[in-house]
Design a protein around this motif. Sequence first.
Motif, PDB file in Angstrom:
ATOM      1  N   ALA A 248       0.828  -1.209   0.000  1.00  0.00           N
ATOM      2  CA  ALA A 248       0.000   0.000   0.000  1.00  0.00           C
ATOM      3  C   ALA A 248       0.862   1.258   0.000  1.00  0.00           C
ATOM      4  O   ALA A 248       0.584   2.223  -0.731  1.00  0.00           O
ATOM      5  CB  ALA A 248      -0.929  -0.011   1.219  1.00  0.00           C
TER       6      ALA A 248
ATOM      7  N   GLU B  92     -13.805  -3.729   4.999  1.00  0.00           N
ATOM      8  CA  GLU B  92     -13.538  -5.069   5.499  1.00  0.00           C
ATOM      9  C   GLU B  92     -14.490  -6.038   4.809  1.00  0.00           C
ATOM     10  O   GLU B  92     -15.649  -5.719   4.561  1.00  0.00           O
ATOM     11  CB  GLU B  92     -13.720  -5.146   7.012  1.00  0.00           C
ATOM     12  CG  GLU B  92     -13.346  -6.500   7.606  1.00  0.00           C
ATOM     13  CD  GLU B  92     -13.352  -6.492   9.132  1.00  0.00           C
ATOM     14  OE1 GLU B  92     -13.812  -7.483   9.726  1.00  0.00           O
ATOM     15  OE2 GLU B  92     -12.891  -5.486   9.713  1.00  0.00           O
TER      16      GLU B  92
ATOM     17  N   TRP C   7      -5.724   0.823   8.941  1.00  0.00           N
ATOM     18  CA  TRP C   7      -5.827   1.431   7.613  1.00  0.00           C
ATOM     19  C   TRP C   7      -6.496   2.801   7.660  1.00  0.00           C
ATOM     20  O   TRP C   7      -7.063   3.249   6.656  1.00  0.00           O
ATOM     21  CB  TRP C   7      -6.613   0.512   6.678  1.00  0.00           C
ATOM     22  CG  TRP C   7      -5.955  -0.802   6.414  1.00  0.00           C
ATOM     23  CD1 TRP C   7      -6.387  -2.035   6.809  1.00  0.00           C
ATOM     24  CD2 TRP C   7      -4.751  -1.022   5.687  1.00  0.00           C
ATOM     25  NE1 TRP C   7      -5.531  -3.019   6.368  1.00  0.00           N
ATOM     26  CE2 TRP C   7      -4.500  -2.420   5.683  1.00  0.00           C
ATOM     27  CE3 TRP C   7      -3.843  -0.180   5.038  1.00  0.00           C
ATOM     28  CZ2 TRP C   7      -3.400  -2.993   5.063  1.00  0.00           C
ATOM     29  CZ3 TRP C   7      -2.734  -0.753   4.422  1.00  0.00           C
ATOM     30  CH2 TRP C   7      -2.522  -2.127   4.425  1.00  0.00           C
TER      31      TRP C   7
ATOM     32  N   GLU D 172      -8.251   4.642   2.119  1.00  0.00           N
ATOM     33  CA  GLU D 172      -9.626   4.243   1.877  1.00  0.00           C
ATOM     34  C   GLU D 172      -9.685   2.727   1.981  1.00  0.00           C
ATOM     35  O   GLU D 172      -8.869   2.027   1.355  1.00  0.00           O
ATOM     36  CB  GLU D 172     -10.093   4.694   0.490  1.00  0.00           C
ATOM     37  CG  GLU D 172     -11.582   4.419   0.271  1.00  0.00           C
ATOM     38  CD  GLU D 172     -12.066   4.815  -1.108  1.00  0.00           C
ATOM     39  OE1 GLU D 172     -13.290   4.827  -1.315  1.00  0.00           O
ATOM     40  OE2 GLU D 172     -11.222   5.088  -1.983  1.00  0.00           O
ATOM     41  N   HIS D 173     -10.636   2.210   2.744  1.00  0.00           N
ATOM     42  CA  HIS D 173     -10.631   0.766   2.984  1.00  0.00           C
ATOM     43  C   HIS D 173     -12.025   0.260   3.330  1.00  0.00           C
ATOM     44  O   HIS D 173     -12.936   1.040   3.631  1.00  0.00           O
ATOM     45  CB  HIS D 173      -9.672   0.423   4.127  1.00  0.00           C
ATOM     46  CG  HIS D 173     -10.081   0.972   5.455  1.00  0.00           C
ATOM     47  ND1 HIS D 173      -9.868   2.276   5.819  1.00  0.00           N
ATOM     48  CD2 HIS D 173     -10.721   0.390   6.520  1.00  0.00           C
ATOM     49  CE1 HIS D 173     -10.328   2.491   7.032  1.00  0.00           C
ATOM     50  NE2 HIS D 173     -10.869   1.374   7.479  1.00  0.00           N
TER      51      HIS D 173
ATOM     52  N   ILE E 185      -8.052  -0.450   0.030  1.00  0.00           N
ATOM     53  CA  ILE E 185      -7.706  -1.630   0.817  1.00  0.00           C
ATOM     54  C   ILE E 185      -8.957  -2.433   1.155  1.00  0.00           C
ATOM     55  O   ILE E 185      -9.942  -1.883   1.628  1.00  0.00           O
ATOM     56  CB  ILE E 185      -6.995  -1.243   2.137  1.00  0.00           C
ATOM     57  CG1 ILE E 185      -5.859  -0.256   1.866  1.00  0.00           C
ATOM     58  CG2 ILE E 185      -6.500  -2.493   2.849  1.00  0.00           C
ATOM     59  CD1 ILE E 185      -4.757  -0.778   0.981  1.00  0.00           C
TER      60      ILE E 185
ATOM     61  N   GLN F 222      -9.559  -5.269   3.665  1.00  0.00           N
ATOM     62  CA  GLN F 222      -9.012  -6.069   4.755  1.00  0.00           C
ATOM     63  C   GLN F 222      -9.873  -7.298   4.965  1.00  0.00           C
ATOM     64  O   GLN F 222     -11.084  -7.193   5.178  1.00  0.00           O
ATOM     65  CB  GLN F 222      -8.953  -5.254   6.047  1.00  0.00           C
ATOM     66  CG  GLN F 222      -8.490  -6.036   7.271  1.00  0.00           C
ATOM     67  CD  GLN F 222      -7.052  -6.507   7.150  1.00  0.00           C
ATOM     68  OE1 GLN F 222      -6.145  -5.705   6.935  1.00  0.00           O
ATOM     69  NE2 GLN F 222      -6.832  -7.810   7.290  1.00  0.00           N
TER      70      GLN F 222
END
Length: 288
Positions: free
Chosen positions: A26, A56, A49, A53-54, A38, A40
Motif C-alpha cells: 500500500a 472489510e 488502515w 480508503e478501505h 484496501i 481487509q
Amino acid sequence: MSGTSAREAEPVAIIAGNGRLPFYVAEAAREAGTPPFIIQLSGETGTDWADFEHMEADLGGFQPVVAALQKRGIRKVVLSGGVRTRPELKSLRPTARLIWSLPVIIRKLRSGGDDKVLRMVIDLFERHGFEIIAAQDIAGDLLATAGTLGAVAPDREDRSDIDAAARAAHVIGSMDIGQGAVSLGGRVVALEGAEGTDQMLARVRAMREAGRISRKRRGVLVKLCKPQQDLRADLPSIGPETVRAAAAAGLGGIAVEAGRALVLDRAEAIAEADGAGLFLLGLEPGMN
C-alpha cells in the motif's frame, strides 16, 4: 521504496491478509501516485488502515467486493498477505455470474490447499474482468537478491543442510502442503504445514529443548515457491520475526530464492541476523 512497473499509476485494490506485506504494498502504491483501496479480510490480523480508503470483507463475500471495485473503477487487484482462515459456507456471497460455480468453489474451499484456493480466487476475479498483479510489481524492492544478505555466510555444513531442506521444500510444495523445511546435520527435521513458518520453527525449538534433535548442530530453514505456484500471490516471505524465531530454534541461517521471495523490513532483518550470528542467503533460481 520504489516500484518497478508503469501499471502502478493505475487505480489498484489490495486484498489484505495478515502480516506486514499489505502495508508495504500500500505504501509503495501511494508513493507511486496511486492511493490504493484496501480490502481487509475479516479474521486476519491486519494493519490500521485509517490513512487509506478501505473496507472489510470476508473471503467468501465476493459480491460486495466486486461492487466496491466496480463503483471505484478499479480493474487492478493485488492479493497480499497470508490467509489463515477459510470462510464459513454460510458466509459465501457469490455474484450472479458465479452461482453455477458454487459447488466447485465449496469443494476447493473445503479440500484444497493454499495454492488451489489462491488459484480459485484469482480465477474468480479474472472472470469478472479484473487483472491480478503481483505484490512485487508494485513493491519490487522487497524481492530477495542473490547471495549473502548480511555479514554472516553459510559454511560447508550449512550448504549441505540447504540442499536437503530445499529438496524437501520442493516436494511438499509440489503437494500444495507448504513452502518451508528445516534440515539439521543433513536430516530434514521439520516441514511447514498449514500452521505456517513461525509455528514450524517453534516445533524445532521444542524438539531441540527436549533433546529430540542435536543441540550442537545448527540447521537451516529454506523457503521456496511451490513448483506450480502462481507468482502473483503468496510468494515466500521472511522478515525480522522469522529471523528471531529461527534464532530461538538454534538455527544457523535462512535461505530463500532470489527474485522469488520477499524480505520484509530488510535492514532490520539483516541486523537481527547479524546480531544472532545467522546467515540470510538468496539462492540463485533453480538451485533447488
